[in-house]
Motif scaffolding. Structure first.
Motif, PDB file in Angstrom:
ATOM      1  N   UNK A  62      43.083  33.628  28.148  1.00 38.56           N
ATOM      2  CA  UNK A  62      43.349  34.667  29.010  1.00 38.56           C
ATOM      3  C   UNK A  62      44.851  34.197  29.444  1.00 38.56           C
ATOM      4  N   UNK A  63      45.947  35.150  29.516  1.00 41.58           N
ATOM      5  CA  UNK A  63      47.360  34.674  29.857  1.00 41.58           C
ATOM      6  C   UNK A  63      47.815  35.579  31.019  1.00 41.58           C
ATOM      7  N   UNK A  64      48.754  34.994  31.974  1.00 42.10           N
ATOM      8  CA  UNK A  64      49.284  35.749  32.991  1.00 42.10           C
ATOM      9  C   UNK A  64      49.591  36.924  32.611  1.00 42.10           C
ATOM     10  N   UNK A  65      50.196  37.478  31.398  1.00 45.65           N
ATOM     11  CA  UNK A  65      50.705  38.699  30.904  1.00 45.65           C
ATOM     12  C   UNK A  65      49.706  39.551  30.842  1.00 45.65           C
ATOM     13  N   UNK A  66      48.280  39.069  30.301  1.00 40.50           N
ATOM     14  CA  UNK A  66      47.276  39.977  30.122  1.00 40.50           C
ATOM     15  C   UNK A  66      46.897  40.450  31.492  1.00 40.50           C
ATOM     16  N   UNK A  67      46.853  39.662  32.637  1.00 39.47           N
ATOM     17  CA  UNK A  67      46.438  40.102  33.909  1.00 39.47           C
ATOM     18  C   UNK A  67      47.384  40.960  34.349  1.00 39.47           C
ATOM     19  N   UNK A  68      48.594  40.702  34.467  1.00 33.95           N
ATOM     20  CA  UNK A  68      49.606  41.748  34.975  1.00 33.95           C
ATOM     21  C   UNK A  68      49.670  43.074  33.953  1.00 33.95           C
ATOM     22  N   UNK A  69      49.554  43.140  32.863  1.00 38.45           N
ATOM     23  CA  UNK A  69      49.328  44.459  32.108  1.00 38.45           C
ATOM     24  C   UNK A  69      48.087  45.235  32.464  1.00 38.45           C
ATOM     25  N   UNK A  75      44.669  52.138  37.173  1.00 35.44           N
ATOM     26  CA  UNK A  75      45.219  52.622  38.667  1.00 35.44           C
ATOM     27  C   UNK A  75      44.487  52.121  39.671  1.00 35.44           C
ATOM     28  N   UNK A  76      43.274  51.707  39.435  1.00 34.03           N
ATOM     29  CA  UNK A  76      42.514  51.242  40.664  1.00 34.03           C
ATOM     30  C   UNK A  76      42.748  49.794  40.991  1.00 34.03           C
ATOM     31  N   UNK A  77      43.609  49.006  40.114  1.00 31.47           N
ATOM     32  CA  UNK A  77      43.917  47.674  40.417  1.00 31.47           C
ATOM     33  C   UNK A  77      45.420  47.772  40.924  1.00 31.47           C
ATOM     34  N   UNK A  78      46.155  48.742  41.128  1.00 32.77           N
ATOM     35  CA  UNK A  78      47.551  48.762  41.340  1.00 32.77           C
ATOM     36  C   UNK A  78      47.817  48.203  42.559  1.00 32.77           C
ATOM     37  N   UNK A  79      46.884  48.180  43.517  1.00 33.69           N
ATOM     38  CA  UNK A  79      47.095  47.415  44.735  1.00 33.69           C
ATOM     39  C   UNK A  79      47.450  46.156  44.524  1.00 33.69           C
ATOM     40  N   UNK A  80      47.227  45.478  43.524  1.00 28.02           N
ATOM     41  CA  UNK A  80      47.460  43.866  43.206  1.00 28.02           C
ATOM     42  C   UNK A  80      48.914  43.863  42.755  1.00 28.02           C
ATOM     43  N   UNK A  81      49.630  44.967  42.387  1.00 21.56           N
ATOM     44  CA  UNK A  81      51.126  44.791  41.778  1.00 21.56           C
ATOM     45  C   UNK A  81      51.881  43.716  42.426  1.00 21.56           C
ATOM     46  N   UNK A  82      51.729  43.774  43.677  1.00 22.55           N
ATOM     47  CA  UNK A  82      52.616  42.641  44.545  1.00 22.55           C
ATOM     48  C   UNK A  82      52.185  41.228  44.272  1.00 22.55           C
ATOM     49  N   UNK A  83      51.027  41.000  43.977  1.00 21.14           N
ATOM     50  CA  UNK A  83      50.413  39.589  43.783  1.00 21.14           C
ATOM     51  C   UNK A  83      50.417  39.396  42.481  1.00 21.14           C
ATOM     52  N   UNK A  84      50.335  40.028  41.252  1.00 18.13           N
ATOM     53  CA  UNK A  84      50.257  39.890  39.945  1.00 18.13           C
ATOM     54  C   UNK A  84      51.227  40.691  39.361  1.00 18.13           C
ATOM     55  N   UNK A  85      52.545  40.639  39.599  1.00 16.51           N
ATOM     56  CA  UNK A  85      53.472  41.538  38.889  1.00 16.51           C
ATOM     57  C   UNK A  85      53.872  41.075  37.577  1.00 16.51           C
ATOM     58  N   UNK A  86      54.380  42.002  36.922  1.00 16.21           N
ATOM     59  CA  UNK A  86      54.682  41.723  35.432  1.00 16.21           C
ATOM     60  C   UNK A  86      56.080  40.906  35.591  1.00 16.21           C
ATOM     61  N   UNK A  87      56.176  39.845  34.474  1.00 14.87           N
ATOM     62  CA  UNK A  87      57.324  39.038  34.702  1.00 14.87           C
ATOM     63  C   UNK A  87      58.464  39.811  33.768  1.00 14.87           C
ATOM     64  N   UNK A  88      59.654  39.368  34.466  1.00 13.35           N
ATOM     65  CA  UNK A  88      60.710  39.723  33.947  1.00 13.35           C
ATOM     66  C   UNK A  88      61.768  38.743  33.672  1.00 13.35           C
TER      67      UNK A  88
END
Length: 105
Positions: A62-69, A75-88
């Motif tokens: 399991x990689x970070x990018x998988x979690x971020x994706x 939609x139910x997990x979008x509250x975590x976007x600030x905690x697990x953002x997509x890397x850019x």
């Protein structure tokens, strides 16, 4: 990790209690509420990891990018976007900031 028959918690309940008490709305926490919150958190993290592993490219790790994706696509997990953002990349971020400044001007 706990077995399915084992009802013990794998998260340190003292840490869970500290996090719960950090809310100004919480004055006291019963042992039952503490245990159930800890257990619910464990189940949530297990589910997030399982879904991320299933949707990820590599079925062995399991990689970070998988979690971020998953966080960005479910939609139910979008509250975590600030905690697990997509890397850019830094260059992409700078271009985004420049574009925002140009739009504001």
């Amino acid at each position: 990790m706990a077995d399915k028959g084992d009802l013990g918690s794998t998260l340190p309940l003292s840490r869970v209690k500290t996090i719960m008490k950090s809310s100004p709305d919480v004055s006291s926490i019963s042992q039952e509420a503490l245990f159930m919150t800890g257990r619910a958190t464990e189940l949530f993290v297990q589910n997030l990891a399982r879904v991320s592993l299933e949707q990820g490219g590599n079925k062995n790790s399991l990689e970070y990018k998988d979690l971020a994706e998953v966080v960005n696509s479910v939609e139910l997990l979008q509250f975590l976007q600030d905690i697990i953002p997509k890397k850019i990349k830094a260059m992409e971020y700078l271009k985004m900031m420049q574009k925002m400044q140009d739009e504001d001007s």
